[in-house]
Write an enzyme that holds these catalytic residues in place. Structure first.
Site, PDB file in Angstrom:
ATOM      1  N   SER A 116      16.514  11.196  10.420  1.00 55.12           N
ATOM      2  CA  SER A 116      17.568  10.454  11.074  1.00 55.12           C
ATOM      3  C   SER A 116      17.269   8.979  10.811  1.00 55.12           C
ATOM      4  CB  SER A 116      17.491  10.771  12.557  1.00 55.12           C
ATOM      5  OG  SER A 116      18.656  10.385  13.202  1.00 55.12           O
ATOM      6  N   ARG A 122       8.360  15.987  22.720  1.00 58.18           N
ATOM      7  CA  ARG A 122       9.665  15.979  23.376  1.00 58.18           C
ATOM      8  C   ARG A 122       9.762  17.153  24.349  1.00 58.18           C
ATOM      9  NH1 ARG A 122      13.460  13.864  18.354  1.00 58.18           N
ATOM     10  NH2 ARG A 122      12.038  12.134  17.896  1.00 58.18           N
ATOM     11  N   GLU A 174      19.074  19.145  10.401  1.00 62.78           N
ATOM     12  CA  GLU A 174      18.567  17.775  10.398  1.00 62.78           C
ATOM     13  C   GLU A 174      17.064  17.727  10.128  1.00 62.78           C
ATOM     14  OE1 GLU A 174      19.138  15.732  14.113  1.00 62.78           O
ATOM     15  OE2 GLU A 174      17.545  14.306  13.644  1.00 62.78           O
ATOM     16  N   ARG A 177       9.756  20.564  10.161  1.00 62.20           N
ATOM     17  CA  ARG A 177      10.990  21.043   9.537  1.00 62.20           C
ATOM     18  C   ARG A 177      10.866  21.062   8.020  1.00 62.20           C
ATOM     19  NH1 ARG A 177      15.823  18.668  13.544  1.00 62.20           N
ATOM     20  NH2 ARG A 177      15.010  19.747  15.397  1.00 62.20           N
ATOM     21  N   ARG A 216      12.372  23.405  16.640  1.00 59.32           N
ATOM     22  CA  ARG A 216      12.430  22.668  17.903  1.00 59.32           C
ATOM     23  C   ARG A 216      11.172  22.930  18.722  1.00 59.32           C
ATOM     24  NH1 ARG A 216      17.015  20.379  19.984  1.00 59.32           N
ATOM     25  NH2 ARG A 216      18.256  21.555  18.503  1.00 59.32           N
TER      26      ARG A 216
END
Length: 424
Positions: A352, A262, A349, A391, A277
């Site tokens: 998802s 990303r 998070e 994560r 991130r």
RNA sequence: GGAGAAGUACCCAAGCCCGGUUGAAGGGGAUGCACUCGAAAUGCAUUAGGGCGGGUAACCGUCGCGUGGGUUCAAAUCCCACCUUCUCCGCCA
């Protein structure tokens, strides 16, 4: 993509439901006009084409009988010109209409809480006990650098910011998690295992909804119309693109491991440290293709499968139902699972889980037949992270940290770590 | 990267040179019917799905021979570009 006929017949209602999403809907205003213009043109061209097909038969009959076909040919020349003019106009309109349809977000399910942003998300449940430390807890990047298991500095040299080397037991921990999760979902939750390509073409990115709107979020290969996958959802969902599946084979469930890429456009300055991130991270993804009537039950099951990972790792988490304003472009309903991060004193998070209903299926042309001779219907697609690996590593490091800077290995992972009980 | 070959309905496959009577021969498979106590074998029949549009509906129209353009009154058939697959050579984990 929404059902065009449904949108046509329920325009005001749909528009109303979309306003809560907080997305730009200006394109939508052109829909009705273009749609009716389109149908008007179709009627016109098809009438002319029918006429032409009829005349062509007559011309060929005349030619066979060696009679004069010149007047008919002359007349058809004109009809042909008219057709090509109208066709050109029709093409332009259809292109514009397509562009509008691809830019309209999904309609939120009625059970989705109405709200503006993440503050309006609703906690559905939480699980586990937050650890109580009798020492000053550290952030995972500090723990990791002291243990020499993650190296952000050298990754910045080798590549750039937001990349990382996993090293030694850090690399081992990540690999253990991959195997642990893949085996859990494949062997106990009944998923078929997949290792997909991590580069996909434009049609695939459009099929799952990353394009055309979010091209700046993706890494594109220079000189190619190819993209680095932002999630395994893209290749795995598109695996069945333009297919008609047999109803008896549904539901189809895949678990896929892949790296995800990303660009994090617009996230400069957010979570600049640590694993939260990154431009590249690993993820185990769950993807379902189901009959429409089963998709909401499936969303609960799917979410449960992701939660199971956290339960087995004994990491505290909560499940949030995303409100209309925080749903994302493609989902009709979405649960985020958030894991407890002690150093941030926050839930973050880690998964998802979304039901897209037929939104992706329509874009990607994924259908099924209930019976051998039945009409094809669109499937519903769902997916969820099960889980994001980076994560998870961060959460383990922080939740399992000890006063001496070492980290206990969660029991469920020890079989995947040669029985090792502690990273020190 | 170089050279060559090919992509036609569920599968195989003819047609393409020489555009119209092929909305697609033929075969296989599938389905139905007949024969049979039943099955096999045999015979007969059906088998383009789908998208889009019109219509209350029955139904009608349009598109469709890898994809997209073009030529033509008319294209599976001619022209151009692209995609995919296969074979050989080169390179390579």
């Amino acid at each position: 993509m929404l059902d065009m006929k449904y949108l046509r017949n329920n325009f005001a209602e749909v528009k109303g439901k979309l306003t809560h999403r907080g997305e730009d809907l200006s394109e939508l205003d052109h829909f009705e006009e273009l749609d009716s213009k389109r149908r008007e043109l179709i009627v016109q061209t098809e009438e002319l084409k029918a006429k032409r097909n009829e005349a062509t038969k007559q011309i060929s009959a005349l030619k066979r009988e060696k009679k004069d076909a010149e007047p008919a040919i002359k007349e058809m020349r004109e009809v042909g010109d008219q057709i090509s003019v109208l066709d050109r106009e029709l093409n332009e309109i259809e292109e514009h209409l397509q562009q509008i349809m691809l830019s309209i977000p999904n309609i939120p399910h009625e059970s989705v809480p109405v709200g503006e942003d993440e503050d309006d998300n609703i906690e559905i449940r939480n699980w586990g006990e937050k650890p109580a430390f009798n020492f000053e807890e550290q952030a995972h990047w500090d723990i990791a650098s002291k243990l020499d298991i993650l190296d952000f500095e050298r990754a910045a040299k080798v590549t750039g910011s937001r990349f990382v080397f996993y090293k030694g037991l850090g690399a081992r921990l990540e690999r253990a998690l991959i195997n642990f999760m893949m085996e859990l979902h494949a062997d106990q939750h009944g998923y078929v295992e997949m290792l997909p390509p991590t580069i996909v073409n434009r049609a695939s990115m459009t099929g799952t909804g990353q394009l055309p709107k979010f091209e700046e979020d993706a890494f594109k290969l220079e000189g190619w119309d190819y993209f680095m996958v932002p999630t395994a959802e893209v290749p795995v969902t598109n695996y069945h693109r333009d297919e008609i599946l047999a109803g008896e084979n549904l539901p189809i469930k895949y678990v896929a491991f892949s790296s995800s890429f990303r660009s994090e456009a617009g996230s400069a300055g957010r979570d600049t440290r640590g694993l939260i991130r990154q431009h590249q991270f690993n993820k185990v993804e769950l993807v379902h293709f189901v009959k429409p009537e089963d998709s909401y039950e499936t969303l609960e099951i799917l979410t449960g499968h992701a939660e199971r990972v956290l339960q087995l790792l004994n990491l505290p988490y909560r499940v949030m139902s995303m409100c209309t304003g925080d749903l994302g472009f493609t989902a009709a309903k979405k649960y985020d699972i958030e894991v407890w991060m002690p150093s941030q004193d926050k839930y973050r998070e880690i998964s998802s889980c979304s039901n897209f209903e037929a939104f992706q299926a329509r874009r990607a042309g994924i259908r099924f037949r209930r019976e051998a001779n039945g009409k094809p219907e669109y499937v519903h697609t769902l997916n969820g992270s099960g889980l994001a690996l980076g994560r998870t590593v961060a959460a383990i490091l922080e939740n399992y940290q000890q006063a001496d800077g070492s980290v206990i290995v969660p029991e469920a992972l020890r079989p995947y770590m040669c029985g090792k009980e502690v990273i020190k």
